[in-house]
Structure formats: structure tokens, C-alpha cells
Design a protein around this motif. Structure first.
Motif, PDB file in Angstrom:
ATOM      1  N   GLY A 137     -58.903  75.343  47.292  1.00  0.00           N
ATOM      2  CA  GLY A 137     -58.061  75.467  46.114  1.00  0.00           C
ATOM      3  C   GLY A 137     -57.769  76.902  45.730  1.00  0.00           C
ATOM      4  N   GLY A 138     -58.598  77.822  46.186  1.00  0.00           N
ATOM      5  CA  GLY A 138     -58.321  79.221  45.907  1.00  0.00           C
ATOM      6  C   GLY A 138     -57.170  79.767  46.731  1.00  0.00           C
ATOM      7  N   ASP A 139     -56.907  79.145  47.882  1.00  0.00           N
ATOM      8  CA  ASP A 139     -55.814  79.576  48.751  1.00  0.00           C
ATOM      9  C   ASP A 139     -54.529  78.808  48.457  1.00  0.00           C
ATOM     10  OD1 ASP A 139     -57.650  81.238  50.317  1.00  0.00           O
ATOM     11  OD2 ASP A 139     -58.453  79.339  51.015  1.00  0.00           O
ATOM     12  N   ASN A 140     -54.674  77.591  47.987  1.00  0.00           N
ATOM     13  CA  ASN A 140     -53.557  76.747  47.584  1.00  0.00           C
ATOM     14  C   ASN A 140     -54.161  75.680  46.683  1.00  0.00           C
ATOM     15  OD1 ASN A 140     -51.956  74.117  47.888  1.00  0.00           O
ATOM     16  ND2 ASN A 140     -50.534  75.597  48.785  1.00  0.00           N
ATOM     17  N   SER A 141     -53.587  75.453  45.523  1.00  0.00           N
ATOM     18  CA  SER A 141     -54.237  74.589  44.539  1.00  0.00           C
ATOM     19  C   SER A 141     -54.419  73.162  45.022  1.00  0.00           C
ATOM     20  CB  SER A 141     -53.442  74.588  43.230  1.00  0.00           C
ATOM     21  OG  SER A 141     -52.187  73.973  43.414  1.00  0.00           O
ATOM     22  N   MET A 142     -53.616  72.737  46.023  1.00  0.00           N
ATOM     23  CA  MET A 142     -53.773  71.402  46.600  1.00  0.00           C
ATOM     24  C   MET A 142     -54.468  71.457  47.953  1.00  0.00           C
ATOM     25  SD  MET A 142     -52.575  69.186  44.466  1.00  0.00           S
ATOM     26  CE  MET A 142     -52.193  67.729  45.417  1.00  0.00           C
ATOM     27  N   SER A 143     -55.050  72.608  48.292  1.00  0.00           N
ATOM     28  CA  SER A 143     -55.714  72.821  49.584  1.00  0.00           C
ATOM     29  C   SER A 143     -54.764  72.591  50.757  1.00  0.00           C
ATOM     30  CB  SER A 143     -56.952  71.921  49.718  1.00  0.00           C
ATOM     31  OG  SER A 143     -57.885  72.215  48.708  1.00  0.00           O
ATOM     32  N   CYS A 144     -53.487  72.922  50.561  1.00  0.00           N
ATOM     33  CA  CYS A 144     -52.487  72.824  51.629  1.00  0.00           C
ATOM     34  C   CYS A 144     -52.433  74.135  52.399  1.00  0.00           C
ATOM     35  CB  CYS A 144     -51.086  72.583  51.056  1.00  0.00           C
ATOM     36  SG  CYS A 144     -50.926  71.216  49.908  1.00  0.00           S
ATOM     37  N   TRP A 145     -52.269  74.060  53.699  1.00  0.00           N
ATOM     38  CA  TRP A 145     -51.911  75.259  54.451  1.00  0.00           C
ATOM     39  C   TRP A 145     -50.502  75.660  54.022  1.00  0.00           C
ATOM     40  CZ3 TRP A 145     -55.742  77.628  56.830  1.00  0.00           C
ATOM     41  CH2 TRP A 145     -56.862  76.875  57.212  1.00  0.00           C
ATOM     42  N   ASN A 146     -50.283  76.940  53.805  1.00  0.00           N
ATOM     43  CA  ASN A 146     -49.039  77.424  53.211  1.00  0.00           C
ATOM     44  C   ASN A 146     -47.937  77.616  54.258  1.00  0.00           C
ATOM     45  OD1 ASN A 146     -49.812  77.716  50.338  1.00  0.00           O
ATOM     46  ND2 ASN A 146     -51.315  79.142  51.167  1.00  0.00           N
ATOM     47  N   TRP A 147     -47.544  76.516  54.895  1.00  0.00           N
ATOM     48  CA  TRP A 147     -46.587  76.532  55.996  1.00  0.00           C
ATOM     49  C   TRP A 147     -45.195  76.999  55.583  1.00  0.00           C
ATOM     50  CZ3 TRP A 147     -42.290  73.403  55.483  1.00  0.00           C
ATOM     51  CH2 TRP A 147     -42.357  72.438  54.470  1.00  0.00           C
ATOM     52  N   PHE A 148     -44.881  76.916  54.299  1.00  0.00           N
ATOM     53  CA  PHE A 148     -43.538  77.209  53.819  1.00  0.00           C
ATOM     54  C   PHE A 148     -43.370  78.645  53.328  1.00  0.00           C
ATOM     55  CE2 PHE A 148     -46.194  75.593  50.492  1.00  0.00           C
ATOM     56  CZ  PHE A 148     -45.918  76.367  49.383  1.00  0.00           C
ATOM     57  N   ARG A 149     -44.417  79.451  53.370  1.00  0.00           N
ATOM     58  CA  ARG A 149     -44.320  80.836  52.892  1.00  0.00           C
ATOM     59  C   ARG A 149     -44.040  81.779  54.055  1.00  0.00           C
ATOM     60  NH1 ARG A 149     -49.328  81.643  48.740  1.00  0.00           N
ATOM     61  NH2 ARG A 149     -50.278  82.323  50.693  1.00  0.00           N
ATOM     62  N   PRO A 150     -43.041  82.644  53.940  1.00  0.00           N
ATOM     63  CA  PRO A 150     -42.706  83.547  55.045  1.00  0.00           C
ATOM     64  C   PRO A 150     -43.895  84.355  55.542  1.00  0.00           C
ATOM     65  CG  PRO A 150     -40.963  83.578  53.413  1.00  0.00           C
ATOM     66  CD  PRO A 150     -42.077  82.755  52.816  1.00  0.00           C
ATOM     67  N   GLY A 151     -44.757  84.812  54.645  1.00  0.00           N
ATOM     68  CA  GLY A 151     -45.908  85.606  55.056  1.00  0.00           C
ATOM     69  C   GLY A 151     -46.945  84.833  55.837  1.00  0.00           C
ATOM     70  N   ASP A 152     -46.851  83.500  55.814  1.00  0.00           N
ATOM     71  CA  ASP A 152     -47.775  82.656  56.568  1.00  0.00           C
ATOM     72  C   ASP A 152     -47.083  81.975  57.741  1.00  0.00           C
ATOM     73  OD1 ASP A 152     -50.246  82.977  55.047  1.00  0.00           O
ATOM     74  OD2 ASP A 152     -49.142  82.017  53.412  1.00  0.00           O
ATOM     75  N   GLN A 153     -45.981  82.557  58.183  1.00  0.00           N
ATOM     76  CA  GLN A 153     -45.256  82.054  59.342  1.00  0.00           C
ATOM     77  C   GLN A 153     -45.124  83.111  60.436  1.00  0.00           C
ATOM     78  OE1 GLN A 153     -41.439  80.553  58.050  1.00  0.00           O
ATOM     79  NE2 GLN A 153     -42.330  79.187  56.542  1.00  0.00           N
ATOM     80  N   MET A 154     -45.869  84.202  60.299  1.00  0.00           N
ATOM     81  CA  MET A 154     -45.708  85.322  61.215  1.00  0.00           C
ATOM     82  C   MET A 154     -47.013  85.628  61.953  1.00  0.00           C
ATOM     83  SD  MET A 154     -43.304  87.961  59.037  1.00  0.00           S
ATOM     84  CE  MET A 154     -44.584  88.254  57.815  1.00  0.00           C
ATOM     85  N   ARG A 155     -46.864  86.216  63.102  1.00  0.00           N
ATOM     86  CA  ARG A 155     -48.000  86.663  63.896  1.00  0.00           C
ATOM     87  C   ARG A 155     -48.670  87.867  63.225  1.00  0.00           C
ATOM     88  NH1 ARG A 155     -48.973  86.161  69.637  1.00  0.00           N
ATOM     89  NH2 ARG A 155     -50.330  87.825  70.400  1.00  0.00           N
ATOM     90  N   ASP A 156     -49.987  87.939  63.357  1.00  0.00           N
ATOM     91  CA  ASP A 156     -50.781  89.094  62.920  1.00  0.00           C
ATOM     92  C   ASP A 156     -50.815  89.264  61.410  1.00  0.00           C
ATOM     93  OD1 ASP A 156     -51.337  89.713  65.592  1.00  0.00           O
ATOM     94  OD2 ASP A 156     -49.560  90.995  65.753  1.00  0.00           O
TER      95      ASP A 156
END
Length: 406
Positions: A186-205
Motif C-alpha cells: 500500500g505504500g507503493d500503490n494504495s491498492m497494492s497494484c503494480w503501477n503499469w500505467f505510469r510512464p516512470g514505471d514503463q522504462m528500463r533502468d
């Protein structure tokens, strides 16, 4: 609108006290109306797996995308604080406790372990961040491990729940596999979802892909797993993140499994996530850039999706497959539902000359947003099959999900 808009809405509803799904639905709809958002249908952003209750589908998405927000910024007509106040004021005297899948992961029981097996509770840290994870080590590990599978859970789930529901530990014991279950909290996403829709979580490194890749590499090296025997799979938001891992780290994974997920690059904020989950086009797909060559390079792919999924529209499975291209013989196979309620399915295969499959897509008749063939001790499972876990393992290890060919 920020990318965290939906997470904030869900956090607000999570403070209410209600046992009345219809009442909570009305509250959320009123709040969205205040915000200039109208409509119905869809599913929870970030790929929240829904259960039998229709509350998430009816209440949160169905946004008037064209009329009510800027296509570039997604600005709301009303500030988020006003929406949250409406939720709080409208929710007096109501209860949310008992509504499945809304903010509280299922507390799955610890599964019994075979003698000599381990289900370790560990933590991985790197420059991009840290995550807790569970690691299944089979009792026969001393005879030589045959591979590593990284399993990414869906929203409101946790590693223990996901392991119980998918039954992957039992398959790992049978096939001498190492299985890692990273935890999104919940600290990373309030529903404990992987943040697949955020640009910063769609990139390498960077972001979550860097954390998952670093964990994968560390386990691969620590346990001496052959480079071509490393795999990643996930459900819903976890399936979308598995697709991201296949695109951003194609050299790391031999194959990926996506169950009820979404294609890489199909959303870049909350509004485009809502749209693509409802079956709308979302944003323009991003061409994949893989080390060593064109669009057909990269891991083999197996996809599962229910034909009756109202949380993530089945068209997203087609989008995943279309984005991979693929060459070879195309084979379509249909299996009708069997006596005893086992679901039928349609299976599309892209077959190489050597007989291995580069792409498989399974459309499960009548299945909703749940892991096909999963065990009821875990959340978001459909025990009526077919067994997605067994098919994935065969596909990962043998290049086909056919039991006769494996």
C-alpha cells in the motif's frame, strides 16, 4: 489529473464504513459527478482484479474522457479534495468492511510445505527501490534447478495469496523450479497494484521494472539458473507489468505469461488506463525497442484472458498479441466446455519450424477476471479451468503448452 487520482479515490472510499455495495456505489458516483465525471462500466484503474461484486465496475470507471478532461493533462473540473469530501460526507453511517477486493488483501493461509522445501520471506533493495518477496525453493533443489519464474500478483493481492491461488509452488516442486513473488504494498500503490500505467514505471533502468529486473538477476546468479530458463508472469496489473518486463528487459526473460493483463505502452496516466481497460484504444502503442533487432525479437509469450472479463476487456489480449508481431504457422484450436462445468477455450498458436511456439493466446469461454484453473484458497481464481499455471509452466520449459508435446 495526476496518475495517483484513482488510488486517492480508492483510499478515500476505504475510510468509509459500509456493508452496502449499492450505497457505496451511489456515493462514489455522486462524487464523480461533482468532479465532472459521468458514465458507467469498465473496471478499476491499475488492473484491480474484481470479484463477484459489481461495485468496482459500476462505481469508478466509465469516465467521460472526451468531454471532461484534457487529452494531454486529464484535468478535472473539480479538485480532488472536493471529491474526497463528498465521499466522506456521503458515507456517514455506511460500512465498507466485507466488500471483497477493496483495499484489503486476502490473508491467505500458509500452504503446507513438502519436507525439505522452503518458502522464504526476504527483501531485495537496489538504487530504484526495495520490495519484500517470497521465494519458493523446492525440496529437490539440490538435484539442480530447472528454472526461475517471477510471479507478479494483481491489485489487493499479496505474495502468499497469489501463491495459494495459482498453485505455482506445487508445480515448482514437481519441475524443480524456483519461484519468486515480489510484493507491491500500500505504500507503493494504495491498492497494492503494480503501477503499469505510469510512464516512470514503463522504462528500463528506472522505477518498478528496475526493481523487478534487479531481483530477477540476483536470484538467477545466486542459484545459477541458466539464462534461457528465466521467466516472468502476472495477473491483471501484474500481467501488465510482466508485459512491461518483456519489453524493457527482453534479454533477461526467455518467456513471459500475461493473465488478464494489458499491453506494454497502452496507457500513460489514469485516464488512458481507464479507457484501455474498458476496451477503448487508449494511447497510441509504443514500438518496442529491443537489443538485437526488430519487433519480433524478445521473449516468447503466452496470454490468458476470460471472454466475460468486465474489469479488463478481452480486447486487451488481442492488443498484446498484435504488439508482438510474430512469424510462423498460425494454428487455431477450440475446445468445448466439458461435463462437470470445465470451461471451453479457443487457443491461437504461432508455431515455429522447430515445433516450438513463439506466441500462444488462450481465450477462456465465460471466464471473468480471475486466474484460470486457480485454487479457491486464493483470491481472484476460477477453479473451473483450464489450468493456466500448468500450461504456463509447460510453455516456459518446453516451448509449448501441449501436454502431449511437452
Amino acid at each position: 489529473m495526476t496518475n495517483d487520482y484513482v488510488a486517492e479515490i480508492l483510499r478515500a472510499t476505504g475510510t468509509l464504513r459500509s456493508g452496502d455495495p449499492d450505497g457505496v456505489t451511489a456515493i462514489v458516483q455522486n462524487a464523480l459527478a461533482l468532479a465532472g465525471l459521468t458514465g458507467s462500466g469498465g473496471g478499476i484503474v491499475a488492473g484491480d482484479p474484481g470479484r463477484s461484486t459489481k461495485m468496482p465496475q459500476a462505481s469508478l470507471p466509465g469516465l467521460g474522457l472526451t468531454e471532461h478532461h484534457s487529452s494531454r493533462t486529464g484535468r478535472l473540473r473539480k479538485p480532488l479534495g472536493e471529491v474526497i469530501r463528498s465521499l466522506q460526507e456521503g458515507g456517514k453511517g455506511l460500512k465498507l468492511e466485507g466488500l471483497p477486493g477493496l483495499g484489503r488483501p486476502l490473508q491467505a493461509p500458509e500452504m503446507p510445505l513438502p519436507d525439505g522445501a522452503q518458502f522464504l520471506d526476504q527483501r531485495y533493495s537496489c538504487a530504484a527501490g526495495a520490495r519484500r518477496y517470497r521465494l519458493y525453493v523446492p525440496s529437490t533443489a539440490g538435484e539442480g534447478l530447472q528454472g526461475l519464474i517471477v510471479m507478479l500478483h494483481g491489485c489487493t493481492q499479496n505474495p502468499e495469496d497469489f501463491a495459494a491461488g495459482t498453485g505455482m509452488n506445487a508445480l515448482a516442486e514437481e519441475h524443480r523450479l524456483l519461484v519468486a513473488y515480489p510484493a507491491q504494498t500500500g505504500g507503493d500503490n494504495s491498492m497494492s497494484c503494480w503501477n503499469w500505467f505510469r510512464p516512470g514505471d514503463q522504462m528500463r533502468d528506472t522505477g518498478e521494472p528496475a526493481i523487478i529486473a534487479g531481483l530477477t538477476e540476483s536470484l538467477r546468479d545466486q542459484y545459477a539458473i541458466p539464462a534461457d530458463r528465466v521467466f516472468v508472469a502476472g495477473l491483471s496489473a501484474g500481467g501488465a507489468m510482466a508485459a512491461i518486463m518483456g519489453e524493457t528487459y527482453p534479454e533477461l526473460y526467455g518467456a513471459i505469461g500475461v493473465h488478464s493483463g494489458l499491453a506494454y505502452g497502452s496507457a500513460n496516466d489514469a485516464m488512458s488506463a481507464f479507457a484501455v481497460m474498458r476496451g477503448q484504444p487508449g494511447i497510441a502503442p509504443v514500438p518496442s525497442r529491443k537489443p538485437g533487432g526488430g519487433l519480433e525479437a524478445g521473449p516468447r509469450l503466452i496470454v490468458f484472458h476470460g471472454s466475460a472479463d468486465t474489469t479488463v476487456h478481452p480486447s486487451n489480449a488481442e492488443r498484446i498479441i498484435a504488439g508482438k508481431g510474430g512469424s510462423g504457422e498460425q494454428i487455431s484450436q477450440s475446445a468445448p466446455g466439458a461435463a462437470g462445468g470445465i470451461r471451453g477455450y479457443t487457443r491461437l498458436v504461432t508455431k515455429r519450424k522447430d515445433g516450438t511456439h513463439t506466441i500462444e493466446s488462450w481465450l477462456i469461454e465465460g471466464a471473468q477476471h480471475a486466474w484460470s484453473g486457480g485454487h479457491p484458497s486464493g483470491s481472484y481464481t476460477d477453479p473451473r479451468g483450464p489450468d493456466a499455471s500448468a500450461a504456463m509452466v509447460r510453455f516456459f520449459l518446453h516451448g509449448t503448452s501441449d501436454l502431449a508435446e511437452a
